[in-house]
Scaffold this active site. Structure first.
Site, PDB file in Angstrom:
ATOM      1  N   CYS A  99     -51.964 -42.947  -5.134  1.00  0.00           N
ATOM      2  CA  CYS A  99     -52.330 -44.353  -5.888  1.00  0.00           C
ATOM      3  C   CYS A  99     -52.744 -44.038  -7.117  1.00  0.00           C
ATOM      4  CB  CYS A  99     -53.787 -44.541  -5.149  1.00  0.00           C
ATOM      5  SG  CYS A  99     -54.627 -46.266  -6.112  1.00  0.00           S
ATOM      6  N   CYS A 102       0.923  -1.240   0.091  1.00  0.00           N
ATOM      7  CA  CYS A 102      -0.102  -0.038   0.043  1.00  0.00           C
ATOM      8  C   CYS A 102       0.903   1.228   0.109  1.00  0.00           C
ATOM      9  CB  CYS A 102      -1.075  -0.053   1.209  1.00  0.00           C
ATOM     10  SG  CYS A 102      -0.024   0.094   2.830  1.00  0.00           S
ATOM     11  N   CYS A 123     -24.822 -41.298   6.866  1.00  0.00           N
ATOM     12  CA  CYS A 123     -23.806 -40.661   7.602  1.00  0.00           C
ATOM     13  C   CYS A 123     -24.350 -40.788   9.307  1.00  0.00           C
ATOM     14  CB  CYS A 123     -23.640 -39.171   7.422  1.00  0.00           C
ATOM     15  SG  CYS A 123     -25.138 -38.255   7.631  1.00  0.00           S
ATOM     16  N   CYS A 141     -21.314 -42.107  -6.447  1.00  0.00           N
ATOM     17  CA  CYS A 141     -21.461 -40.721  -7.224  1.00  0.00           C
ATOM     18  C   CYS A 141     -21.849 -39.404  -6.498  1.00  0.00           C
ATOM     19  CB  CYS A 141     -22.610 -41.064  -8.399  1.00  0.00           C
ATOM     20  SG  CYS A 141     -24.177 -41.385  -7.658  1.00  0.00           S
ATOM     21  N   CYS A 155     -56.465 -46.376 -14.949  1.00  0.00           N
ATOM     22  CA  CYS A 155     -54.840 -46.264 -14.492  1.00  0.00           C
ATOM     23  C   CYS A 155     -54.159 -44.850 -14.893  1.00  0.00           C
ATOM     24  CB  CYS A 155     -54.285 -47.401 -15.312  1.00  0.00           C
ATOM     25  SG  CYS A 155     -52.600 -47.630 -14.803  1.00  0.00           S
ATOM     26  N   CYS A 195     -24.310 -46.342 -10.714  1.00  0.00           N
ATOM     27  CA  CYS A 195     -23.908 -45.076 -10.953  1.00  0.00           C
ATOM     28  C   CYS A 195     -23.839 -44.578 -12.171  1.00  0.00           C
ATOM     29  CB  CYS A 195     -22.615 -44.508  -9.972  1.00  0.00           C
ATOM     30  SG  CYS A 195     -22.843 -44.954  -8.267  1.00  0.00           S
TER      31      CYS A 195
END
Length: 513
Positions: A315, A141, A254, A264, A328, A275
């Site tokens: 559903c 500076c 974890c 991955c 369906c 993966c």
């Protein structure tokens, strides 16, 4: 070394997921292979942030103790050698190698870490006593500063403390570096940890420590941070990489209970698909998001009255509110003649040769078939959970009047928890089926898949039954029985696919990349 109770085993046959972790002490973050078959288990260990820091500190102390170097210099050398402790020690102890090792890391010769300077008050008294004039000009500076504002690195290059603070803060916070060199042009001396601790505030120093941990994890292939946001846990897994990813899906958990793929890094359980194909599938899905395919996956047109319908439950049996037709959601067939029978709509049927259809159009139709079902299970899992949340208040009223305990009244949530796990597996079975070659093995796989899907849909329909005081106990019994059955079918899917991977049973269609 820790005993066997410190090791973790992920059983692909257990639909409840993985064993809970704890922070056990062990000398190295690598878990020894117990000799179990690859299809039977994934061995790993969960590490807390505190335990990970202990491993880093242990490596630094070990190198410092053997080489006689101070801990900050040992830390710098370890980072320079990619945390290869044995390699560093071997090269350093080699008779002509000590100076060359230090020079390779930019370390000035015969200079150790200086103790932290005295406080400003002590320095001010010393300056007043010596009556030293302020003649130092900072080379950055160009300001003339007092001696107490000068900071000198062990390479003897000195600049004013504000410039050092700005430099270190920028390197750590903005650039994410934990191995930063002296500000002097051409000087390779690394700024040591005691100097960083002195120069910056607590938040920047904490960030520096985080970066050191990240550097340590990145240098060890058997370590991976939990991908969940704000989670600071790490998992050590000796497998889960390289060619092993072609024969297993290394699903780990974890210490906070987050399940993810060690191979991955996907923040979910993507069994049974390996993966390699998960990455391709997700790439294709991202490219198709927002297109007509995505709209098709979320809306339908009633096959009788042609009114648009949006799904509001898990559903797949849909009732049109306009014409009351039951059909369906997936294949649009009349539910009365379809249901889940021998003509279940989970399997892709290769179309008859059609000269008017291009190969690209046929590939698109196949992709839409599997992507639609993949996305449907994601949507259904979310809607099932929302249904339970909407009925919780009513369940509390029923609990008070039906002599159900608080635990007994949780049967719906337990069913949804199992449904969520099964739907996660089912959606990835559709992605897996997309990449499988046609043949007997795929047909057997789709039969097992259909059994699980039928059980899941039966349980999902039970969730939509009305909750009444005089029928809640019977509903609870039926739902708990169905939940146990669904879990059994889920176990079979995970077991069969895991064994198939280990045995090399599956024949894949390799997409063009």
């Amino acid at each position: 070394m820790s005993d066997d109770s410190d090791d973790y085993t992920s059983d692909p046959y257990d639909s409840d997921g993985l064993l809970d972790g704890n922070d056990s002490d062990f000398e190295e973050p690598v878990i020894k292979d117990k000799g179990k078959g690859k299809s039977q288990s994934i061995e790993y260990q969960a590490l807390s942030a505190v335990r990970l820091q202990e491993l880093v500190d242990d490596d630094i102390r070990s190198v410092a103790g053997i080489t006689g170097l101070e801990s900050p210099i040992a830390s710098i050398l370890l980072q320079h050698f990619g945390w290869g402790r044995e390699d560093l020690i071997e090269k350093y102890l080699d008779s002509p190698g000590r100076d060359s090792v230090l020079r390779s890391a930019g370390e000035p010769q015969n200079v150790s870490i200086a103790p932290l300077p005295p406080s400003p008050a002590v320095r001010q008294k010393k300056r007043a006593r010596l009556n030293t004039p302020t003649e130092f000009v900072c080379g950055v500076c160009c300001s003339e500063v007092a001696p107490e504002e000068i900071f000198r690195l062990r390479c003897t290059h000195a600049f004013c403390e504000p410039c050092w603070q700005a430099y270190v803060t920028g390197k750590v916070k903005d650039e994410g570096q934990c191995l930063l060199h002296c500000m002097q042009d051409g000087c390779q001396t690394v700024v040591d940890e005691p100097s960083i601790r002195k120069l910056v505030d607590g938040t920047v120093y904490d960030r520096y420590r985080e970066l050191v941990l990240q550097n340590y994890v990145q240098a060890h292939p058997h370590l991976r941070f939990c991908p969940y946001p704000s989670c600071t846990e790490t998992v050590s897994c000796p497998g889960g990489r390289g060619s092993a990813l072609l024969t297993e899906v290394p699903t780990v958990q974890c210490g906070q209970g987050h399940v993810f793929c060690f191979g991955c890094g996907l923040d979910s359980d993507h069994r049974p698909l390996i993966c390699k194909f998960v990455l391709i599938w997700n790439k294709n899905a991202r490219e198709d998001a927002g297109t007509a395919q995505w709209i098709k996956a979320n809306t339908r047109t009633c096959p009788r009255c042609r009114n648009s319908i949006e799904k509001n439950g898990g559903c797949n049996r849909i009732v049109c509110r306009h014409c009351m037709l039951q059909f369906c959601w997936l294949c649009m067939q009349n539910w009365n003649v379809h249901g889940y029978n021998n003509d279940a709509c989970n399997a892709w049927k290769e179309p008859e040769p059609d000269a008017e259809k291009t190969e690209a159009k046929q590939n698109l139709e196949k992709w839409l078939f599997y992507f639609d079902r993949f996305n449907n299970h994601e949507l259904s899992a979310r809607l099932d959970q929302e249904l339970v949340e909407r009925t919780e208040e009513k369940m509390l009223d029923v609990q008070k009047s039906s002599e159900l305990s608080w635990i007994e009244a949780k049967f719906m949530q337990q069913a949804v928890d199992e449904l969520t796990k099964c739907r996660a597996t089912l959606k990835w079975t559709y992605a897996m089926a997309y990449f499988l070659e046609q043949g007997n093995q795929k047909q057997i796989f789709e039969d097992i898949q259909a059994d699980l899907e039928k059980a899941v849909e039966d349980l999902s329909q039970l969730l939509e039954e009305p909750i009444e005081e005089n029928t809640v106990k019977d509903l609870r019994r039926r739902m708990m029985d169905k939940t146990v059955y669904v879990k059994g079918r889920h176990d079979i899917v995970l077991q069969d696919t895991a064994e198939g991977l280990a045995e090399g049973r599956w024949q894949w269609i390799l997409p063009l990349e």
